[in-house]
Design a protein around this motif. Structure first.
Motif, short mmCIF file in Angstrom:
data_model
loop_
_atom_site.label_atom_id
_atom_site.label_comp_id
_atom_site.label_asym_id
_atom_site.label_seq_id
_atom_site.Cartn_x
_atom_site.Cartn_y
_atom_site.Cartn_z
N ARG A 126 -11.04 37.27 33.58
CA ARG A 126 -10.79 35.67 33.28
C ARG A 126 -10.58 34.74 32.69
O ARG A 126 -10.70 34.06 31.90
N GLY A 127 -11.76 35.61 31.73
CA GLY A 127 -12.57 34.54 30.98
C GLY A 127 -13.49 33.50 31.79
O GLY A 127 -14.33 32.63 30.71
N TYR A 128 -14.11 34.01 32.31
CA TYR A 128 -15.00 33.21 33.06
C TYR A 128 -15.37 33.77 34.35
O TYR A 128 -15.28 34.67 34.41
N GLY A 129 -17.34 33.40 34.51
CA GLY A 129 -17.57 33.37 35.59
C GLY A 129 -19.00 33.02 35.73
O GLY A 129 -18.86 31.76 35.38
N PHE A 130 -19.59 33.27 36.98
CA PHE A 130 -20.53 32.47 37.43
C PHE A 130 -22.16 33.29 38.23
O PHE A 130 -22.05 34.11 37.46
N VAL A 131 -22.87 32.45 37.16
CA VAL A 131 -24.52 32.23 36.76
C VAL A 131 -25.18 31.96 37.89
O VAL A 131 -25.21 30.66 37.82
N SER A 132 -25.75 32.34 38.89
CA SER A 132 -26.70 31.30 40.23
C SER A 132 -28.02 32.04 39.44
O SER A 132 -28.99 32.81 39.35
N PHE A 133 -29.08 30.23 39.62
CA PHE A 133 -30.09 30.80 39.72
C PHE A 133 -31.02 29.95 40.30
O PHE A 133 -31.22 29.95 41.04
N ARG A 134 -32.62 31.15 40.51
CA ARG A 134 -33.14 30.59 41.34
C ARG A 134 -33.78 28.94 41.82
O ARG A 134 -34.03 28.66 43.25
N ASN A 135 -34.14 28.24 40.88
CA ASN A 135 -33.86 26.67 41.10
C ASN A 135 -33.43 25.82 40.31
O ASN A 135 -32.45 26.43 39.00
N GLN A 136 -33.45 24.47 40.35
CA GLN A 136 -32.49 23.90 39.49
C GLN A 136 -33.00 23.96 37.94
O GLN A 136 -31.70 23.28 36.39
N GLN A 137 -34.05 23.48 37.73
CA GLN A 137 -34.03 23.94 36.46
C GLN A 137 -34.34 24.47 35.69
O GLN A 137 -33.70 24.21 34.49
N LEU A 162 -35.16 34.13 31.10
CA LEU A 162 -34.44 33.49 32.75
C LEU A 162 -34.29 34.60 33.95
O LEU A 162 -32.98 34.57 33.10
N LEU A 163 -34.52 34.54 34.96
CA LEU A 163 -33.78 35.62 36.03
C LEU A 163 -33.15 35.04 36.67
O LEU A 163 -33.30 34.31 38.06
N ALA A 164 -31.58 35.76 36.17
CA ALA A 164 -30.73 34.78 37.29
C ALA A 164 -30.86 35.45 39.18
O ALA A 164 -30.84 36.80 38.51
N ARG A 165 -30.22 34.59 39.75
CA ARG A 165 -30.24 35.16 41.07
C ARG A 165 -29.38 35.69 41.30
O ARG A 165 -29.23 37.14 41.78
N ASP A 166 -28.11 35.33 40.66
CA ASP A 166 -26.67 35.87 41.23
C ASP A 166 -26.00 35.81 40.21
O ASP A 166 -26.35 34.95 39.35
N ALA A 167 -24.62 37.25 40.07
CA ALA A 167 -23.87 37.14 38.45
C ALA A 167 -22.52 37.22 39.06
O ALA A 167 -23.19 38.55 39.35
N ARG A 168 -21.39 36.95 38.41
CA ARG A 168 -20.12 37.26 39.01
C ARG A 168 -18.70 36.78 37.92
O ARG A 168 -19.42 35.83 36.95
N VAL A 169 -18.59 37.79 37.76
CA VAL A 169 -17.58 37.20 36.28
C VAL A 169 -15.78 37.41 36.96
O VAL A 169 -16.05 38.51 37.97
N MET A 170 -15.09 36.86 36.64
CA MET A 170 -13.72 36.46 37.92
C MET A 170 -12.58 37.26 36.87
O MET A 170 -13.22 37.67 36.02
N TRP A 171 -12.38 38.62 37.76
CA TRP A 171 -11.36 39.64 37.16
C TRP A 171 -9.93 39.24 37.87
O TRP A 171 -9.49 38.54 38.62
#
Length: 207
Positions: free
Chosen positions: A30-41, A13-22
């Motif tokens: 900080r041990g977690y991050g966020f990944v955004s995808f193109r759609n909910q599925q 799956l191609l993620a639209r955006d990914a961020r690691v929290m520092w």
């Protein structure tokens, strides 16, 4: 825009955006991050397939991310974002929930009584899922919901403790040849929700 390729089962799956929290003070993750995808599925598939996987020497957990109002104004498709937390660090998980608008880690919040059940076969319906969790004998089940076409469902229990025990006991349970993956639902049970156990499920017929 940063792109992240995540291996999921036999496809990518191609993620639209990914961020690691520092941590600005220590310069460390900080041990977690966020990944955004193109759609909910795609986001739902990532949660189902990646929860419990190992990243280096640590096991990760995935769940829906809920952003603050300010962030929602900047990005309207926040419902496709997934938060990945380091399963070995309770502090990181707590920080993730605080940053994403949740008042408390679901593991420590008695208002969370719903179990998310992922990696379900599309043939698994509400009655069958109810039977499997009823047979665990961990407590009173008040609601069962299944999205068959999406391969996941939710089981709501009477108490937080019952739901926690169900997650522990059912995680990895094989249903129709597939190990299910259980975690906390992404929202607490609203105050005033009707509390009435469902009747026992009808036993399946096996010739």
């Amino acid at each position: 825009m940063m792109q992240l390729f995540m291996p999921v089962s036999q496809h990518i799956l191609l993620a639209r955006d990914a961020r690691v929290m520092w941590d600005n003070k220590t310069g460390r993750s900080r041990g977690y991050g966020f990944v955004s995808f193109r759609n909910q599925q795609e986001a739902e598939t990532a949660i189902t397939e990646m929860t419990g996987k190992w990243l280096g020497s640590r096991q990760i957990r995935c769940n829906w991310a809920t952003k603050t109002n300010a962030e929602e104004k900047q990005e309207t498709d926040n419902h496709n974002a997934v938060v990945l937390t380091n399963g070995g660090s309770s502090n990181a998980a707590m920080e993730a929930n605080q940053d994403t608008g949740s008042k408390e880690n679901p593991e420590n919040n008695p208002d969370f009584t719903t179990v998310y059940v992922g990696n379900l076969g599309h043939e698994v319906n509400r009655d069958e899922l109810h039977r499997h969790f009823y047979n665990l004998g961990v407590g009173a089940i008040e609601e069962v919901r299944v999205q068959q076409e999406k391969g996941f469902g939710f089981i709501r229990y009477s108490t937080h403790g019952e739901a926690a025990l169900a997650i522990q006991m059912a995680n990895g349970l094989v249903v129709r040849g597939k190990p299910i993956k259980c975690s906390w639902g992404n929202k607490p049970t609203p105050p005033g929700t009707s509390s009435k156990p469902l009747p026992p499920p009808i036993a399946s017929y096996q010739p």
